[in-house]
Design an enzyme around this catalytic site. Structure first.
Site, mmCIF file in Angstrom:
data_model
loop_
_atom_site.group_PDB
_atom_site.id
_atom_site.type_symbol
_atom_site.label_atom_id
_atom_site.label_comp_id
_atom_site.label_asym_id
_atom_site.label_seq_id
_atom_site.Cartn_x
_atom_site.Cartn_y
_atom_site.Cartn_z
ATOM 1 N N ASN A 12 -0.017 23.988 -3.901
ATOM 2 C CA ASN A 12 0.841 23.484 -2.837
ATOM 3 C C ASN A 12 2.236 24.041 -3.092
ATOM 4 O OD1 ASN A 12 2.348 22.030 -1.017
ATOM 5 N ND2 ASN A 12 1.996 20.020 -1.967
ATOM 6 N N TRP A 13 2.570 25.070 -2.318
ATOM 7 C CA TRP A 13 3.858 25.738 -2.557
ATOM 8 C C TRP A 13 5.037 24.888 -2.101
ATOM 9 C CZ3 TRP A 13 2.969 31.530 -0.683
ATOM 10 C CH2 TRP A 13 2.079 32.154 -1.566
ATOM 11 N N LYS A 14 4.780 23.874 -1.296
ATOM 12 C CA LYS A 14 5.850 23.044 -0.728
ATOM 13 C C LYS A 14 6.873 23.944 -0.017
ATOM 14 C CE LYS A 14 4.788 19.584 -4.167
ATOM 15 N NZ LYS A 14 5.228 18.515 -5.050
ATOM 16 N N HIS A 98 0.515 13.676 1.989
ATOM 17 C CA HIS A 98 1.193 13.901 0.712
ATOM 18 C C HIS A 98 2.291 12.853 0.516
ATOM 19 C CE1 HIS A 98 3.550 15.765 -2.444
ATOM 20 N NE2 HIS A 98 2.476 16.458 -2.742
ATOM 21 N N GLU A 100 5.193 13.048 -0.554
ATOM 22 C CA GLU A 100 6.538 13.430 -0.097
ATOM 23 C C GLU A 100 6.692 13.175 1.398
ATOM 24 O OE1 GLU A 100 6.453 17.378 -1.764
ATOM 25 O OE2 GLU A 100 6.558 16.479 -3.770
ATOM 26 N N GLU A 170 -2.955 11.630 -6.372
ATOM 27 C CA GLU A 170 -1.700 12.099 -6.945
ATOM 28 C C GLU A 170 -0.783 10.912 -7.232
ATOM 29 O OE1 GLU A 170 -0.868 16.425 -5.744
ATOM 30 O OE2 GLU A 170 -0.201 15.189 -4.092
ATOM 31 N N GLY A 176 5.958 16.380 -9.970
ATOM 32 C CA GLY A 176 7.206 17.096 -10.215
ATOM 33 C C GLY A 176 8.040 16.513 -11.339
ATOM 34 N N SER A 216 1.907 17.207 -11.884
ATOM 35 C CA SER A 216 2.256 17.938 -13.108
ATOM 36 C C SER A 216 1.050 18.560 -13.813
ATOM 37 C CB SER A 216 3.053 17.047 -14.065
ATOM 38 O OG SER A 216 4.285 16.659 -13.471
ATOM 39 N N GLY A 237 1.452 21.696 -7.679
ATOM 40 C CA GLY A 237 2.724 22.060 -7.053
ATOM 41 C C GLY A 237 3.421 23.145 -7.852
ATOM 42 N N GLY A 238 4.360 22.735 -8.701
ATOM 43 C CA GLY A 238 5.207 23.661 -9.453
ATOM 44 C C GLY A 238 4.475 24.826 -10.105
#
Ligand code: PGA
Length: 253
Positions: A12-14, A98, A100, A170, A176, A216, A237-238
């Site tokens: 997930n590049w966000k 998600h 966010e 999640e 993150g 993470s 993500g990251g």
């Protein structure tokens, strides 16, 4: 029921990557030495979707996901993107719910269920996200909370409609933050989600659904998390923004 459960490494590049950098990373992922039996899914920003779908055409084990979709079919919704538009590009997956978006866009279960409906009716696969915030975990209410999120978003659908859905657990406190749920914490929740699905649908249905862990996930913790019985992969993500880290995660099953 046909077993659809599979190992999935989803990135997930966000809101990261400009056009050229994103396509370069995607090309490198496509060309990398990846485990054959893992479905790699890349959730790019909207601007990459068309090129990304074309770039990955012909590869059975890599697919493209959108990170969001609007909850109406079409109309006067300036700046929004519909499920039909995504489907017309050949997008296969859509990340929905998600944390966010729940937090910053106020998305609730009713809206999430509506988005799932539109994604399904356009023959795409929802990656439905659920998870608890730290206070709920600390109070020991995490299983009840996530079970409710699953019920509210999915129970309106019959088994046939959501047979291909992917669920991503999640925990919000692990996204993150560098803090990962332990493999045991992930397993506990994944099993609980399967129990909820088994009660509503059937044992066979619950066993056939791929459930990913997110929060993470890194190259150095993926293997022990993915080794758990009810964990079928990760939503990353990251670490999905770094070629070597992400490929190593893909190869962690
Ligand atoms: P993270 O994000 O891997 O950077 O924690 C996971 C996600 O939000 O999907």
């Amino acid at each position: 029921m046909k077993k659809r459960r599979q190992n999935i490494a989803a990135g997930n590049w966000k809101m990261n990557m400009n056009y050229d950098d994103g396509l370069k990373l995607l090309e490198e992922i496509v060309d990398s030495k990846r485990a054959e039996n893992v479905m790699t899914v890349i959730g790019t920003p909207f601007i990459h979707l068309d090129a990304a779908v074309n770039l990955t055409k012909g590869y059975a084990n890599i697919s493209i996901a959108a990170q969001n979709v609007h909850h109406e079919m079409s109309g006067a919704f300036t700046g929004e993107v519909s499920a039909g538009m995504l489907a017309s590009l050949g997008v296969k997956y859509v990340i929905i719910g998600h944390s966010e978006r729940r937090e910053y866009q106020g998305e609730d279960s009713a809206l999430i269920a509506r988005k799932i409906e539109l994604v399904l009716s356009n023959n795409m696969i929802p990656i439905f996200c659920c998870g608890e915030v730290l206070e709920i975990r600390k109070a020991g209410n995490h299983v009840a909370h996530v079970s409710r999120q699953v019920e509210e978003a999915l129970f309106g659908f019959d088994a046939e409609s959501i047979k291909d859905i992917v669920i991503a657990y999640e925990p919000v406190w692990a996204i993150g933050t560098g803090e990962t749920a332990s493999p045991e914490q992930a397993q506990e929740m994944h099993l609980a989600i399967r129990r909820v699905l088994a009660d509503r649908y059937s044992e066979a249905f619950a066993e056939s659904i791929s459930i990913l862990y997110g929060g993470s996930v890194k190259a150095d913790n993926a293997r022990e998390i993915f080794a758990k019985k009810d964990v079928d992969g990760g939503l990353v993500g990251g670490a999905s923004l770094k070629l070597n880290d992400f490929v190593s995660i893909i190869n962690s099953f």
